[in-house]
Design a protein around this motif. Structure first.
Motif, PDB file in Angstrom:
ATOM      1  N   ASP A 110       0.849  -1.190   0.000  1.00 39.81           N
ATOM      2  CA  ASP A 110       0.000   0.000   0.000  1.00 39.81           C
ATOM      3  C   ASP A 110       0.889   1.246   0.000  1.00 39.81           C
ATOM      4  O   ASP A 110       1.757   1.369  -0.846  1.00 39.81           O
ATOM      5  CB  ASP A 110      -0.943  -0.033   1.209  1.00 39.81           C
ATOM      6  N   HIS A 143       4.410  -4.638  13.011  1.00 38.57           N
ATOM      7  CA  HIS A 143       3.077  -4.054  13.175  1.00 38.57           C
ATOM      8  C   HIS A 143       3.163  -2.893  14.156  1.00 38.57           C
ATOM      9  O   HIS A 143       4.053  -2.828  15.010  1.00 38.57           O
ATOM     10  CB  HIS A 143       2.050  -5.096  13.638  1.00 38.57           C
ATOM     11  N   ARG A 149      -5.011   3.458  13.349  1.00 37.54           N
ATOM     12  CA  ARG A 149      -5.381   2.111  12.922  1.00 37.54           C
ATOM     13  C   ARG A 149      -4.221   1.147  13.141  1.00 37.54           C
ATOM     14  O   ARG A 149      -3.054   1.536  13.096  1.00 37.54           O
ATOM     15  CB  ARG A 149      -5.770   2.087  11.437  1.00 37.54           C
ATOM     16  N   ARG A 151      -1.733  -1.428  11.886  1.00 37.49           N
ATOM     17  CA  ARG A 151      -1.144  -1.622  10.560  1.00 37.49           C
ATOM     18  C   ARG A 151      -0.103  -2.738  10.580  1.00 37.49           C
ATOM     19  O   ARG A 151       0.644  -2.888  11.555  1.00 37.49           O
ATOM     20  CB  ARG A 151      -0.438  -0.343  10.089  1.00 37.49           C
ATOM     21  N   ILE A 153       3.275  -3.781   8.585  1.00 39.51           N
ATOM     22  CA  ILE A 153       4.248  -2.954   7.868  1.00 39.51           C
ATOM     23  C   ILE A 153       5.419  -3.801   7.400  1.00 39.51           C
ATOM     24  O   ILE A 153       5.910  -4.670   8.135  1.00 39.51           O
ATOM     25  CB  ILE A 153       4.760  -1.816   8.781  1.00 39.51           C
ATOM     26  N   LEU A 166       3.094   0.176   4.240  1.00 41.52           N
ATOM     27  CA  LEU A 166       1.885  -0.387   4.839  1.00 41.52           C
ATOM     28  C   LEU A 166       1.368  -1.493   3.927  1.00 41.52           C
ATOM     29  O   LEU A 166       1.377  -1.358   2.701  1.00 41.52           O
ATOM     30  CB  LEU A 166       0.818   0.692   5.013  1.00 41.52           C
ATOM     31  N   ASN A 168      -1.706  -4.161   2.693  1.00 40.10           N
ATOM     32  CA  ASN A 168      -3.140  -4.436   2.680  1.00 40.10           C
ATOM     33  C   ASN A 168      -3.398  -5.742   3.421  1.00 40.10           C
ATOM     34  O   ASN A 168      -2.596  -6.679   3.353  1.00 40.10           O
ATOM     35  CB  ASN A 168      -3.645  -4.568   1.243  1.00 40.10           C
TER      36      ASN A 168
END
Length: 297
Positions: A110, A143, A149, A151, A153, A166, A168
Protein backbone atom coordinates in the motif's frame (compact mmCIF):
# COMPACT_ATOMS: atom_id res chain seq x y z
CA UNK A 1 14.56 22.77 5.72
CA UNK A 2 14.29 19.25 7.12
CA UNK A 3 10.95 17.51 6.55
CA UNK A 4 8.62 17.05 9.49
CA UNK A 5 8.24 13.50 10.77
CA UNK A 6 4.74 12.04 10.50
CA UNK A 7 5.37 9.67 13.40
CA UNK A 8 8.12 8.96 15.93
CA UNK A 9 8.58 5.83 17.95
CA UNK A 10 10.80 2.83 18.60
CA UNK A 11 11.56 -0.04 16.24
CA UNK A 12 11.84 -3.18 18.37
CA UNK A 13 13.19 -6.64 17.56
CA UNK A 14 13.09 -8.57 20.82
CA UNK A 15 15.57 -6.82 23.13
CA UNK A 16 16.97 -4.72 20.25
CA UNK A 17 15.47 -1.22 20.04
CA UNK A 18 16.11 1.74 17.78
CA UNK A 19 14.34 5.13 17.91
CA UNK A 20 12.98 5.90 14.44
CA UNK A 21 11.03 8.59 12.62
CA UNK A 22 8.55 8.12 9.78
CA UNK A 23 8.53 10.59 6.88
CA UNK A 24 6.14 10.99 3.96
CA UNK A 25 7.46 9.36 0.78
CA UNK A 26 4.55 10.13 -1.56
CA UNK A 27 2.61 13.39 -1.55
CA UNK A 28 -0.07 14.92 -3.77
CA UNK A 29 0.32 18.42 -2.31
CA UNK A 30 1.96 19.68 -5.52
CA UNK A 31 -1.11 18.86 -7.60
CA UNK A 32 -3.43 21.65 -8.71
CA UNK A 33 -6.32 21.97 -6.26
CA UNK A 34 -9.63 23.73 -6.92
CA UNK A 35 -12.18 25.36 -4.64
CA UNK A 36 -15.90 25.12 -5.30
CA UNK A 37 -17.38 28.59 -5.82
CA UNK A 38 -20.75 30.22 -6.20
CA UNK A 39 -20.88 31.13 -9.90
CA UNK A 40 -22.98 34.24 -9.21
CA UNK A 41 -20.88 35.76 -6.40
CA UNK A 42 -17.49 34.06 -6.77
CA UNK A 43 -17.59 33.19 -3.07
CA UNK A 44 -16.43 29.80 -1.84
CA UNK A 45 -19.20 27.44 -0.81
CA UNK A 46 -19.14 25.20 2.25
CA UNK A 47 -20.54 21.76 2.83
CA UNK A 48 -23.41 21.20 5.17
CA UNK A 49 -24.90 17.94 6.39
CA UNK A 50 -28.66 17.86 5.95
CA UNK A 51 -31.30 15.29 6.81
CA UNK A 52 -31.99 13.25 3.66
CA UNK A 53 -35.75 13.21 4.38
CA UNK A 54 -36.55 16.55 6.01
CA UNK A 55 -33.84 18.53 4.22
CA UNK A 56 -33.00 20.37 7.46
CA UNK A 57 -29.36 20.97 8.51
CA UNK A 58 -28.00 18.61 11.19
CA UNK A 59 -25.51 20.17 13.65
CA UNK A 60 -22.31 18.26 14.52
CA UNK A 61 -23.50 17.38 18.03
CA UNK A 62 -26.50 15.53 16.56
CA UNK A 63 -24.50 13.50 14.04
CA UNK A 64 -23.77 9.82 14.79
CA UNK A 65 -22.33 6.91 12.82
CA UNK A 66 -24.59 4.27 11.32
CA UNK A 67 -23.95 0.82 9.85
CA UNK A 68 -26.53 -0.77 7.58
CA UNK A 69 -26.90 -4.53 8.06
CA UNK A 70 -27.71 -7.09 5.37
CA UNK A 71 -31.41 -7.10 6.32
CA UNK A 72 -31.66 -3.32 5.91
CA UNK A 73 -31.57 -2.32 9.57
CA UNK A 74 -29.21 0.37 10.87
CA UNK A 75 -26.92 0.01 13.87
CA UNK A 76 -26.22 3.42 15.44
CA UNK A 77 -22.85 4.17 17.04
CA UNK A 78 -22.04 7.19 19.17
CA UNK A 79 -18.76 9.08 18.50
CA UNK A 80 -17.28 7.98 21.84
CA UNK A 81 -18.10 4.34 21.05
CA UNK A 82 -16.24 4.56 17.75
CA UNK A 83 -13.32 6.31 19.47
CA UNK A 84 -13.10 3.50 22.02
CA UNK A 85 -12.54 0.99 19.20
CA UNK A 86 -9.38 2.80 18.05
CA UNK A 87 -6.38 0.80 19.34
CA UNK A 88 -4.11 2.54 21.81
CA UNK A 89 -0.72 3.42 20.39
CA UNK A 90 2.42 2.55 22.34
CA UNK A 91 4.66 4.22 19.71
CA UNK A 92 6.34 0.90 18.93
CA UNK A 93 7.10 -0.61 15.54
CA UNK A 94 7.25 -4.24 16.65
CA UNK A 95 9.09 -6.60 14.27
CA UNK A 96 7.55 -10.06 14.32
CA UNK A 97 9.71 -11.79 11.69
CA UNK A 98 11.71 -11.63 8.48
CA UNK A 99 11.06 -12.91 4.97
CA UNK A 100 12.95 -13.00 1.65
CA UNK A 101 12.32 -9.94 -0.51
CA UNK A 102 11.53 -12.09 -3.56
CA UNK A 103 8.59 -13.72 -1.74
CA UNK A 104 6.66 -10.46 -1.35
CA UNK A 105 3.47 -10.28 -3.41
CA UNK A 106 3.37 -6.66 -4.60
CA UNK A 107 -0.43 -6.60 -4.75
CA UNK A 108 -0.36 -6.34 -0.95
CA UNK A 109 1.82 -3.20 -0.92
CA UNK A 110 0.00 0.00 0.00
CA UNK A 111 1.47 3.38 0.97
CA UNK A 112 5.20 3.77 1.63
CA UNK A 113 7.09 5.98 4.08
CA UNK A 114 10.77 6.71 4.68
CA UNK A 115 12.13 5.41 7.97
CA UNK A 116 15.19 7.13 9.47
CA UNK A 117 16.95 7.36 12.86
CA UNK A 118 15.02 9.62 15.22
CA UNK A 119 18.21 11.07 16.71
CA UNK A 120 22.01 10.83 16.51
CA UNK A 121 22.12 8.23 19.27
CA UNK A 122 20.08 5.80 17.15
CA UNK A 123 22.31 5.92 14.06
CA UNK A 124 24.60 2.96 14.93
CA UNK A 125 21.72 0.59 15.65
CA UNK A 126 19.83 1.83 12.59
CA UNK A 127 22.77 1.24 10.22
CA UNK A 128 23.34 -2.24 11.69
CA UNK A 129 19.72 -3.18 10.98
CA UNK A 130 19.79 -1.66 7.49
CA UNK A 131 22.96 -3.48 6.44
CA UNK A 132 21.81 -6.73 8.01
CA UNK A 133 18.61 -6.65 5.94
CA UNK A 134 20.53 -5.70 2.81
CA UNK A 135 23.06 -8.53 3.08
CA UNK A 136 20.36 -11.06 3.89
CA UNK A 137 18.16 -9.74 1.03
CA UNK A 138 15.35 -9.81 3.54
CA UNK A 139 12.53 -7.58 4.74
CA UNK A 140 11.23 -7.16 8.27
CA UNK A 141 7.55 -7.75 8.97
CA UNK A 142 6.26 -5.50 11.73
CA UNK A 143 3.08 -4.05 13.17
CA UNK A 144 2.19 -0.78 14.86
CA UNK A 145 -0.70 1.56 15.50
CA UNK A 146 -0.31 4.32 12.91
CA UNK A 147 -2.82 7.06 12.15
CA UNK A 148 -5.44 5.58 14.49
CA UNK A 149 -5.38 2.11 12.92
CA UNK A 150 -3.54 -1.16 13.48
CA UNK A 151 -1.14 -1.62 10.56
CA UNK A 152 1.03 -4.42 9.25
CA UNK A 153 4.25 -2.95 7.87
CA UNK A 154 7.03 -4.20 5.62
CA UNK A 155 10.46 -2.67 6.31
CA UNK A 156 13.13 -2.84 3.59
CA UNK A 157 16.51 -1.15 3.05
CA UNK A 158 16.76 1.64 0.48
CA UNK A 159 19.77 3.86 -0.14
CA UNK A 160 20.93 5.23 3.23
CA UNK A 161 17.71 4.46 5.06
CA UNK A 162 14.73 2.14 5.29
CA UNK A 163 11.34 2.16 3.61
CA UNK A 164 8.28 1.21 5.65
CA UNK A 165 5.38 0.11 3.46
CA UNK A 166 1.89 -0.39 4.84
CA UNK A 167 0.41 -3.71 3.75
CA UNK A 168 -3.14 -4.44 2.68
CA UNK A 169 -4.91 -7.05 4.75
CA UNK A 170 -5.85 -10.29 3.03
CA UNK A 171 -9.58 -9.50 3.16
CA UNK A 172 -8.91 -6.24 1.28
CA UNK A 173 -7.22 -7.95 -1.69
CA UNK A 174 -9.60 -9.46 -4.21
CA UNK A 175 -8.83 -12.77 -5.82
CA UNK A 176 -7.31 -12.60 -9.29
CA UNK A 177 -9.32 -15.64 -10.38
CA UNK A 178 -12.50 -13.63 -10.83
CA UNK A 179 -10.72 -11.00 -12.95
CA UNK A 180 -8.97 -13.59 -15.13
CA UNK A 181 -11.80 -16.12 -15.31
CA UNK A 182 -12.76 -15.20 -18.89
CA UNK A 183 -9.21 -15.08 -20.25
CA UNK A 184 -9.06 -17.93 -22.78
CA UNK A 185 -6.31 -20.52 -22.88
CA UNK A 186 -4.73 -19.55 -26.21
CA UNK A 187 -1.59 -21.17 -27.56
CA UNK A 188 0.72 -18.48 -28.94
CA UNK A 189 2.26 -19.25 -32.31
CA UNK A 190 6.01 -19.13 -32.81
CA UNK A 191 6.07 -16.16 -35.20
CA UNK A 192 3.76 -14.11 -33.02
CA UNK A 193 5.89 -14.80 -29.95
CA UNK A 194 9.09 -13.93 -31.84
CA UNK A 195 7.61 -10.62 -33.01
CA UNK A 196 6.43 -9.76 -29.49
CA UNK A 197 9.88 -10.50 -28.08
CA UNK A 198 11.49 -8.39 -30.80
CA UNK A 199 9.28 -5.40 -29.96
CA UNK A 200 10.05 -5.78 -26.25
CA UNK A 201 13.80 -6.01 -26.89
CA UNK A 202 13.89 -2.93 -29.13
CA UNK A 203 11.88 -0.89 -26.62
CA UNK A 204 13.68 -2.13 -23.53
CA UNK A 205 14.92 0.61 -21.19
CA UNK A 206 15.50 1.50 -17.55
CA UNK A 207 13.02 2.61 -14.91
CA UNK A 208 13.15 6.42 -14.89
CA UNK A 209 10.14 8.02 -13.15
CA UNK A 210 11.45 11.49 -14.06
CA UNK A 211 10.37 10.76 -17.61
CA UNK A 212 6.75 10.08 -16.65
CA UNK A 213 4.40 12.89 -17.68
CA UNK A 214 1.17 13.64 -15.84
CA UNK A 215 -0.75 14.82 -18.90
CA UNK A 216 -3.89 15.67 -16.96
CA UNK A 217 -1.96 17.86 -14.51
CA UNK A 218 -0.11 19.54 -17.38
CA UNK A 219 -3.39 20.22 -19.20
CA UNK A 220 -4.91 21.75 -16.04
CA UNK A 221 -1.86 24.00 -15.61
CA UNK A 222 -2.16 25.20 -19.22
CA UNK A 223 -5.88 25.78 -18.75
CA UNK A 224 -5.39 27.89 -15.61
CA UNK A 225 -2.55 29.84 -17.26
CA UNK A 226 -4.65 30.58 -20.35
CA UNK A 227 -7.68 31.68 -18.32
CA UNK A 228 -5.50 33.91 -16.15
CA UNK A 229 -4.02 35.59 -19.23
CA UNK A 230 -7.41 35.91 -20.93
CA UNK A 231 -6.32 33.81 -23.88
CA UNK A 232 -8.78 31.70 -25.89
CA UNK A 233 -8.89 28.07 -24.89
CA UNK A 234 -7.59 25.46 -27.29
CA UNK A 235 -10.20 22.93 -28.39
CA UNK A 236 -9.66 19.49 -26.93
CA UNK A 237 -8.29 16.95 -29.37
CA UNK A 238 -10.50 13.97 -29.97
CA UNK A 239 -8.93 10.60 -29.49
CA UNK A 240 -8.72 8.51 -32.63
CA UNK A 241 -11.29 5.75 -32.74
CA UNK A 242 -9.99 2.24 -32.28
CA UNK A 243 -10.00 -0.08 -35.26
CA UNK A 244 -10.31 -3.83 -35.26
CA UNK A 245 -7.03 -5.01 -36.75
CA UNK A 246 -5.27 -8.28 -37.29
CA UNK A 247 -2.94 -8.98 -34.38
CA UNK A 248 -0.15 -10.40 -36.52
CA UNK A 249 -0.24 -7.39 -38.87
CA UNK A 250 -0.13 -5.05 -35.87
CA UNK A 251 2.86 -6.88 -34.41
CA UNK A 252 4.69 -6.82 -37.73
CA UNK A 253 4.08 -3.07 -38.12
CA UNK A 254 5.18 -2.44 -34.53
CA UNK A 255 8.32 -4.48 -35.10
CA UNK A 256 9.06 -2.42 -38.21
CA UNK A 257 8.66 0.94 -36.47
CA UNK A 258 10.51 -0.28 -33.40
CA UNK A 259 13.77 -0.62 -35.26
CA UNK A 260 13.57 -3.29 -37.92
CA UNK A 261 11.85 -6.61 -38.26
CA UNK A 262 13.32 -9.82 -36.91
CA UNK A 263 15.81 -11.42 -39.24
CA UNK A 264 14.15 -13.80 -41.67
CA UNK A 265 15.39 -15.50 -44.78
CA UNK A 266 14.11 -13.86 -47.96
CA UNK A 267 12.27 -16.25 -50.26
CA UNK A 268 14.40 -17.42 -53.16
CA UNK A 269 13.42 -15.99 -56.53
CA UNK A 270 12.63 -18.65 -59.12
CA UNK A 271 15.06 -18.54 -62.11
CA UNK A 272 13.59 -17.21 -65.35
CA UNK A 273 12.76 -19.87 -67.92
CA UNK A 274 14.58 -19.63 -71.26
CA UNK A 275 12.71 -19.18 -74.53
CA UNK A 276 13.67 -22.70 -75.51
CA UNK A 277 12.31 -24.07 -72.31
CA UNK A 278 9.08 -22.14 -72.79
CA UNK A 279 8.44 -23.80 -76.12
CA UNK A 280 9.46 -27.27 -75.06
CA UNK A 281 6.95 -29.71 -73.74
CA UNK A 282 7.55 -30.39 -70.10
CA UNK A 283 8.02 -33.94 -68.99
CA UNK A 284 5.55 -35.09 -66.37
CA UNK A 285 7.01 -34.75 -62.91
CA UNK A 286 7.58 -37.89 -60.91
CA UNK A 287 5.56 -38.24 -57.78
CA UNK A 288 7.76 -37.87 -54.70
CA UNK A 289 8.28 -40.88 -52.53
CA UNK A 290 5.78 -41.08 -49.71
CA UNK A 291 7.12 -39.93 -46.33
CA UNK A 292 5.92 -41.16 -43.01
CA UNK A 293 3.99 -38.44 -41.14
CA UNK A 294 5.41 -37.25 -37.88
CA UNK A 295 2.91 -37.30 -35.09
CA UNK A 296 2.40 -34.12 -33.16
CA UNK A 297 3.96 -34.35 -29.76
Amino acid sequence: MAPRAQWKGVLRIGAFTCPVALFTAVSTSERIAFHTLNRATGHRVKREFVDSVTGKPVPAEDQVKGYETADGRTVTLEPEEVAAAVPESDKTLDVTGFLPCDQIDEIYLDRSYYLAPADAGAETAFVALREGLRKAKAAALAHAVLFRRFRVILVRPQDEGLVATLLNFDYEVRSARAAFADVPQVKTKGEMLDLARHIIDTKRGTFDPAGFEDRYEAALAELVKAKQAGKPLKPARKAAGGKVIDLMDALRRSAGTAGGTPSAKAPKKAPARSAKAKGAKEAPAKAPAAKSRRKAG
